[in-house]
Scaffold this motif. Structure first.
Motif, mmCIF file in Angstrom:
data_model
loop_
_atom_site.group_PDB
_atom_site.id
_atom_site.type_symbol
_atom_site.label_atom_id
_atom_site.label_comp_id
_atom_site.label_asym_id
_atom_site.label_seq_id
_atom_site.Cartn_x
_atom_site.Cartn_y
_atom_site.Cartn_z
ATOM 1 N N UNK A 33 20.281 -94.196 -75.443
ATOM 2 C CA UNK A 33 20.118 -92.780 -75.064
ATOM 3 C C UNK A 33 18.903 -92.103 -75.448
ATOM 4 N N UNK A 34 18.735 -91.305 -74.156
ATOM 5 C CA UNK A 34 17.323 -90.562 -74.437
ATOM 6 C C UNK A 34 17.740 -88.982 -74.350
ATOM 7 N N UNK A 35 16.959 -88.323 -74.980
ATOM 8 C CA UNK A 35 17.272 -86.973 -75.247
ATOM 9 C C UNK A 35 16.192 -86.370 -75.729
ATOM 10 N N UNK A 36 16.293 -84.886 -76.091
ATOM 11 C CA UNK A 36 15.282 -84.014 -76.611
ATOM 12 C C UNK A 36 15.989 -83.328 -77.939
ATOM 13 N N UNK A 37 15.042 -83.013 -78.679
ATOM 14 C CA UNK A 37 15.499 -82.133 -79.883
ATOM 15 C C UNK A 37 14.382 -81.081 -80.020
ATOM 16 N N UNK A 38 14.570 -80.240 -80.609
ATOM 17 C CA UNK A 38 13.563 -79.103 -81.200
ATOM 18 C C UNK A 38 13.636 -78.562 -82.477
ATOM 19 N N UNK A 39 12.550 -78.005 -82.806
ATOM 20 C CA UNK A 39 12.392 -77.637 -84.035
ATOM 21 C C UNK A 39 11.619 -76.291 -84.098
ATOM 22 N N UNK A 40 12.056 -75.139 -84.581
ATOM 23 C CA UNK A 40 11.180 -73.979 -84.592
ATOM 24 C C UNK A 40 10.959 -73.865 -86.100
ATOM 25 N N UNK A 41 9.845 -73.138 -86.437
ATOM 26 C CA UNK A 41 9.309 -72.911 -87.928
ATOM 27 C C UNK A 41 10.454 -72.574 -88.739
ATOM 28 N N UNK A 42 10.609 -73.119 -89.807
ATOM 29 C CA UNK A 42 11.614 -72.677 -90.540
ATOM 30 C C UNK A 42 12.936 -73.154 -90.592
ATOM 31 N N UNK A 43 13.301 -73.920 -89.495
ATOM 32 C CA UNK A 43 14.397 -74.351 -89.029
ATOM 33 C C UNK A 43 14.668 -75.851 -89.190
ATOM 34 N N UNK A 44 15.695 -76.301 -89.108
ATOM 35 C CA UNK A 44 15.906 -77.738 -89.043
ATOM 36 C C UNK A 44 15.861 -78.160 -87.442
ATOM 37 N N UNK A 45 15.528 -79.433 -87.396
ATOM 38 C CA UNK A 45 15.545 -79.889 -86.064
ATOM 39 C C UNK A 45 16.767 -80.088 -85.506
ATOM 40 N N UNK A 46 17.046 -79.699 -84.338
ATOM 41 C CA UNK A 46 18.410 -79.553 -83.527
ATOM 42 C C UNK A 46 18.371 -80.218 -82.203
ATOM 43 N N UNK A 47 19.640 -80.828 -81.893
ATOM 44 C CA UNK A 47 19.874 -81.339 -80.510
ATOM 45 C C UNK A 47 19.558 -80.237 -79.482
ATOM 46 N N UNK A 48 18.808 -80.525 -78.412
ATOM 47 C CA UNK A 48 18.950 -79.697 -77.110
ATOM 48 C C UNK A 48 19.662 -80.453 -76.064
ATOM 49 N N UNK A 49 19.735 -81.644 -75.728
ATOM 50 C CA UNK A 49 20.421 -82.543 -74.580
ATOM 51 C C UNK A 49 20.109 -84.006 -74.765
ATOM 52 N N UNK A 50 20.974 -84.685 -74.468
ATOM 53 C CA UNK A 50 20.666 -86.199 -74.395
ATOM 54 C C UNK A 50 21.661 -86.750 -73.286
ATOM 55 N N UNK A 51 20.974 -88.146 -72.862
ATOM 56 C CA UNK A 51 21.798 -88.644 -71.793
ATOM 57 C C UNK A 51 21.763 -90.105 -71.922
ATOM 58 N N UNK A 52 22.856 -90.768 -71.931
ATOM 59 C CA UNK A 52 23.146 -92.276 -72.220
ATOM 60 C C UNK A 52 22.419 -92.962 -71.190
ATOM 61 N N UNK A 53 22.317 -94.221 -71.221
ATOM 62 C CA UNK A 53 21.953 -95.108 -70.095
ATOM 63 C C UNK A 53 22.815 -95.325 -69.029
ATOM 64 N N UNK A 54 24.396 -94.969 -69.420
ATOM 65 C CA UNK A 54 25.496 -94.769 -68.361
ATOM 66 C C UNK A 54 25.548 -93.434 -67.673
ATOM 67 N N UNK A 55 24.480 -92.538 -68.109
ATOM 68 C CA UNK A 55 24.734 -91.265 -67.364
ATOM 69 C C UNK A 55 25.428 -89.982 -68.042
ATOM 70 N N UNK A 56 26.106 -90.331 -69.272
ATOM 71 C CA UNK A 56 26.800 -89.274 -69.976
ATOM 72 C C UNK A 56 25.652 -88.338 -70.600
ATOM 73 N N UNK A 57 25.980 -87.014 -70.351
ATOM 74 C CA UNK A 57 25.144 -86.043 -70.720
ATOM 75 C C UNK A 57 25.893 -85.047 -71.974
ATOM 76 N N UNK A 58 25.132 -84.742 -72.863
ATOM 77 C CA UNK A 58 25.495 -83.766 -74.037
ATOM 78 C C UNK A 58 24.426 -82.739 -74.061
ATOM 79 N N UNK A 59 25.009 -81.398 -74.245
ATOM 80 C CA UNK A 59 23.962 -80.065 -74.326
ATOM 81 C C UNK A 59 24.607 -79.247 -75.438
ATOM 82 N N UNK A 60 23.435 -78.824 -76.148
ATOM 83 C CA UNK A 60 23.697 -77.941 -77.017
ATOM 84 C C UNK A 60 24.352 -76.570 -76.354
ATOM 85 N N UNK A 61 25.067 -75.987 -77.081
ATOM 86 C CA UNK A 61 26.019 -74.607 -76.569
ATOM 87 C C UNK A 61 24.669 -73.545 -76.116
#
Length: 118
Positions: A33-61
């Motif tokens: 699964x490949x994807x993106x996370x982000x971290x703003x100053x003072x915040x924890x790292x959070x999921x942005x979106x990811x996609x499995x090798x099978x094509x399933x995607x997940x997005x942060x609200x």
């Protein structure tokens, strides 16, 4: 050893668009699964979106309807198309690859900065 190299960050005005890219190299297990996370100053790292090798995607609200994740046919590069950017999207964006083989193993890129400001 897997290496991830991100590109495409930068400064953009609110409402603008950017595309991030992350190229993976090395020996990559086919179930992943490949994807993106982000971290703003003072915040924890959070999921942005990811996609499995099978094509399933997940997005942060917070990015649904604005961001789109995609992968190339070889499944070694992942893209994040970001539209309607907001100042709250400002963060260091990290690429992640998770392998599913006898458990899981994570690899991380060094990050690319996205700044949304007028």
């Amino acid at each position: 050893q897997v290496q991830l190299v991100e590109s495409g960050g930068g400064l953009v005005q609110p409402g603008g668009s950017l595309r991030l890219s992350c190229a993976a190299s090395g020996s990559i297990f086919r179930l992943n699964r490949m994807g993106w996370y982000r971290q703003a100053p003072g915040n924890q790292r959070e999921l942005v979106a990811h996609m499995t090798s099978g094509g399933t995607t997940t997005y942060a609200d917070s990015v649904k309807g604005r961001f789109t994740i995609s992968r190339d046919n070889a499944k070694t590069t992942v893209y994040l198309h970001m539209n309607s950017l907001k100042p709250d999207d400002t963060a260091l964006y990290y690429c992640n690859l998770k392998e599913f083989r006898y458990g899981t193993k994570d690899y991380w890129g060094r990050g690319t900065q996205v700044t949304v400001s007028a």
